[in-house]
Design an enzyme around this catalytic site. Sequence first.
Site, PDB file in Angstrom:
ATOM      1  N   HIS A 263      -0.414  36.587  39.624  1.00 37.22           N
ATOM      2  CA  HIS A 263      -1.681  35.858  39.713  1.00 37.22           C
ATOM      3  C   HIS A 263      -1.694  34.681  38.731  1.00 37.22           C
ATOM      4  O   HIS A 263      -2.085  33.564  39.083  1.00 37.22           O
ATOM      5  CB  HIS A 263      -2.826  36.834  39.412  1.00 37.22           C
ATOM      6  CG  HIS A 263      -4.152  36.188  39.241  1.00 37.22           C
ATOM      7  ND1 HIS A 263      -4.853  35.619  40.285  1.00 37.22           N
ATOM      8  CD2 HIS A 263      -4.925  36.004  38.132  1.00 37.22           C
ATOM      9  CE1 HIS A 263      -5.994  35.119  39.835  1.00 37.22           C
ATOM     10  NE2 HIS A 263      -6.054  35.330  38.533  1.00 37.22           N
ATOM     11  N   HIS A 268      -2.692  30.414  38.932  1.00 32.77           N
ATOM     12  CA  HIS A 268      -3.374  29.532  37.976  1.00 32.77           C
ATOM     13  C   HIS A 268      -2.553  28.343  37.469  1.00 32.77           C
ATOM     14  O   HIS A 268      -3.059  27.226  37.379  1.00 32.77           O
ATOM     15  CB  HIS A 268      -3.807  30.340  36.740  1.00 32.77           C
ATOM     16  CG  HIS A 268      -5.052  31.137  36.959  1.00 32.77           C
ATOM     17  ND1 HIS A 268      -6.276  30.554  37.211  1.00 32.77           N
ATOM     18  CD2 HIS A 268      -5.274  32.479  36.949  1.00 32.77           C
ATOM     19  CE1 HIS A 268      -7.204  31.504  37.348  1.00 32.77           C
ATOM     20  NE2 HIS A 268      -6.616  32.682  37.203  1.00 32.77           N
ATOM     21  N   GLU A 308     -11.198  30.667  40.660  1.00 30.96           N
ATOM     22  CA  GLU A 308     -10.554  31.834  41.275  1.00 30.96           C
ATOM     23  C   GLU A 308     -10.530  31.802  42.803  1.00 30.96           C
ATOM     24  O   GLU A 308      -9.527  32.160  43.391  1.00 30.96           O
ATOM     25  CB  GLU A 308     -11.243  33.129  40.809  1.00 30.96           C
ATOM     26  CG  GLU A 308     -11.069  33.435  39.329  1.00 30.96           C
ATOM     27  CD  GLU A 308      -9.624  33.788  38.929  1.00 30.96           C
ATOM     28  OE1 GLU A 308      -8.764  33.904  39.809  1.00 30.96           O
ATOM     29  OE2 GLU A 308      -9.379  33.922  37.726  1.00 30.96           O
ATOM     30  N   SER A 327      -2.721  33.662  44.932  1.00 31.99           N
ATOM     31  CA  SER A 327      -1.784  34.706  44.487  1.00 31.99           C
ATOM     32  C   SER A 327      -1.923  35.958  45.350  1.00 31.99           C
ATOM     33  O   SER A 327      -1.388  37.004  45.023  1.00 31.99           O
ATOM     34  CB  SER A 327      -2.034  35.051  43.019  1.00 31.99           C
ATOM     35  OG  SER A 327      -3.379  35.444  42.822  1.00 31.99           O
TER      36      SER A 327
END
Length: 404
Positions: A263, A268, A308, A327
Amino acid sequence: MADENQPCSSKKRKRNTEMETKIKFSFSLTNKIGMLAGALDILKSHEVNLCHINSTPNTENSEEFHFIVICDNTGELKEAFAKLKKIAINFEIMSVPWFPKDIGDLDNIDPKTFTSGEELKAEHPGFNDAEYKKRRTEVAKLSCDYKHDHKIPRVYYTKEERNTWGTVYNKLVELYPDHACATFNRNFQLLQTECNYRATDIPQLEVVSKFLQNRTGFRLRPAPGLISPRDFLAALALRTFYTTQYIRHKSKPEFTPEPDICHELLGHVPLFADEDFAQFAQEIGLASLGAPFKHIRKLSRLYWYTVEVGLLKEDGKKKVYGAALLSSAHELDLCLRDSAKIEIFDPEETCKKKPILSETQNTYFETESFDILNEKMRKFAETNSRPFDVEAIWSAEGIFLKRC
Ligand SMILES: [Fe+2]
């Protein structure tokens, strides 16, 4: 970032003193009937809860009384103080709730602020796997003694962990060209060249953090798990991103209910290498410093629905920039289908919606560009009832935060 209902973990933090949640201010009033009553009325009408008030005659002016007041960091403080300044003399904010002023201050966050280790929720795919939980805790603990001037601990990932990474990586790389926004795809290619992003091995945070520092000044800080929303957002103000190092369970490579190394590195990092996006993330962080809990909750939700799970409209097409989506092969595919519910990102409205943290979302929010996103967030920041501003100052040593 931990669950938003955890009220900034103030009970757990070492630095915690009563004054961390209070604001102290002083002012003088002329010694006339009704002046103090007027001042107190202003505070009451804006729901400012006083905890302490001390009055003394002004030694330099016998016509005045001087007051020192401590109040809770709640209510409409900005509005109340603006009115108070009109009737008071020498109004001054003496202290505000603690927030980190430089990157070294992040070392003061108590490790207990993080939630990590064995206590996985029942919906976690590794819940019944004792070996997995043991290894996850082992990796999480590597970051517990980390200080800002240390090298990020190296993790020697096992063959099984590298296989899980490879499965996640290969599936996502197939989807990125059509699903991810252009900025993401551009930076992902850079990461393949400069940080050796590939299916066969998991990049080390130290290498990736250096890459980000050169691009936008953002840096990764290893974390043993989720952190309280207040501490997490405060670090963003210093362009620092808390990053886990353990990996998701092998049985469910397409989705994880918590952050993991896939993730962080795949979702990110590519966006934090973009200056406009980095600026946006830092703005959210700056707005959070010393803010009342109510505002922190709103900012956490806005962070969630943008960083997110955010969507971007690019050349008339829906694209993804949210890390939780980028992700998760499962949700990345799901969120762009015609059946997905998509609304325009409007901070005032979006912050009313409670996020779904461990499952796929039922609504996504779309914006036209990172410029527009920044503009909307700056406007939203004005609704903060915090009675002061915080400025980020760049120097050769890094970013410093100053109350103004
Ligand atoms: Fe995340």
